[in-house]
Design an enzyme around this catalytic site. Structure first.
Site: not given
Ligand code: CP
Ligand code: NVA
Length: 309
Positions: A108, A135, A138, A226, A265, A293
């Site tokens: 990530r 993502h 997700q 989101d 998400c 997930r």
């Molecule tokens: N939805 C998601 O990816 O959550 P986190 O940021 O907690 O991993």
């Molecule tokens: N769009 C959000 C998703 C978090 C899971 C971000 O990138 O912070």
């Protein structure tokens, strides 16, 4: 050839359908077991997943850890700040070293190019656990969730409300692969990268953009939103004000199809992109979505390691 999962199109529609089916079967087969107990067939026994986090995470971190455990393997975590990545060791050298030590890498990070570079140099699968661009893990969970709740994906109508962000990019990519349509309700100035919509349209899906929230949700089977401010973005009052007409309210949900499903998400910013009455209401699938997930990631890991599709 090493199977990386940087975007959904790396797997393709048939493999994603296989992932959803396998996740449903595995989830049913382990019903009632403690969450840390392994599946009966332990298909990834002896395998180790390294997870690299250069951004915060709750769900991705815990669900990948539980996923590899349930498949019979183990995981370890490197965070950007305390590994040598944080002192400037290159992505390429990190990829080469980890490839000698572990069986798969989940990363990530901010810049999608870093994940692409990791995949270029790694000789084990690299999985995108979120970048600024996309993502995909997700969305495997999101597809699994709505299918579990009785939605046939082909021809279904999805509405997106809010920011044109990484999660939306992967939803639009999924639309092209799984043949559903997306109506995006987004204020001026916050449009998504057009590349994903172009690809989905070329595959036959209808992807439309409107500045009107009610038009976006009209008759939708699935309503998704989101956070308005993603990780790494600066808080901006101007952006929050522009997004406000796209807040998912009970009134807006009433304009979707009766029984439309609500997805998010998480983490949610209650009172910003969604109100409590919706996120805690009967149409919200968010807790199944979060649990999924784990089940979705198990399928991604099995696919990447050549055990599926
Ligand atoms: N939805 C998601 O990816 O959550 P986190 O940021 O907690 O991993
Ligand atoms: N769009 C959000 C998703 C978090 C899971 C971000 O990138 O912070």
């Amino acid at each position: 050839m090493t199977k990386h999962f940087l975007n959904l199109s790396d797997a393709g529609g048939d493999a994603i359908a296989a992932m959803i089916a396998d996740a449903i079967d595995r989830k049913a087969a382990r019903a009632g077991k403690p969450k840390g107990a392994a599946d009966a067939d332990t298909p990834l026994a002896g395998h180790t997943l390294a997870m690299i986090f250069e951004k915060n995470s709750t769900r991705t971190r815990v669900s990948f850890d539980m996923a590899i455990r349930q498949l019979g393997g183990t995981s370890l975590i490197l965070d950007g700040a305390t590994s040598q990545l944080g002192r400037g060791e290159s992505i390429a050298d990190t990829a080469r070293v980890l490839s000698r030590m572990v069986d798969a890498i989940m990363i990530r990070t901010d810049d999608h190019a870093k994940v692409e570079e990791m995949a270029h140099y790694a000789t084990v699968p690299v999985i995108n656990g979120l970048t600024d661009l996309s993502h995909p893990c997700q969305i495997v969970a999101d597809l699994l969730t709505v299918v579990e709740h009785g939605l046939a994906l082909p021809g279904s109508q999805w509405a997106w409300l809010g920011d044109g962000n990484n999660v939306l990019h992967s939803i639009v990519e999924a639309a092209g692969l799984m043949r559903f349509d997306v109506r995006m309700g987004i204020p001026h100035g916050y449009d998504p990268d057009p590349g994903f919509a172009d690809a989905a349209r070329a595959a036959g899906s209808t992807i439309t953009l409107t500045r009107d929230a009610a038009e976006a949700v009209a008759g939708a089977d699935v309503v998704v939103t989101d956070t308005w401010i993603s990780m790494g973005q600066a808080h901006a009052d101007e952006k929050l004000a522009a997004m406000m007409p796209f807040q998912v309210t009970s009134d807006l949900m009433r304009q979707a199809k009766p029984g439309a499903r609500f997805l998010h998400c998480l983490p949610a910013h209650r009172g910003e992109e969604v109100v409590d009455a919706v996120i805690d209401g009967p149409q919200s699938l968010i807790w199944d979505e979060a649990e999924n997930r784990i089940h979705g990631q198990k399928s991604v890991l099995l696919w990447a390691l050549g055990r599926l599709g």
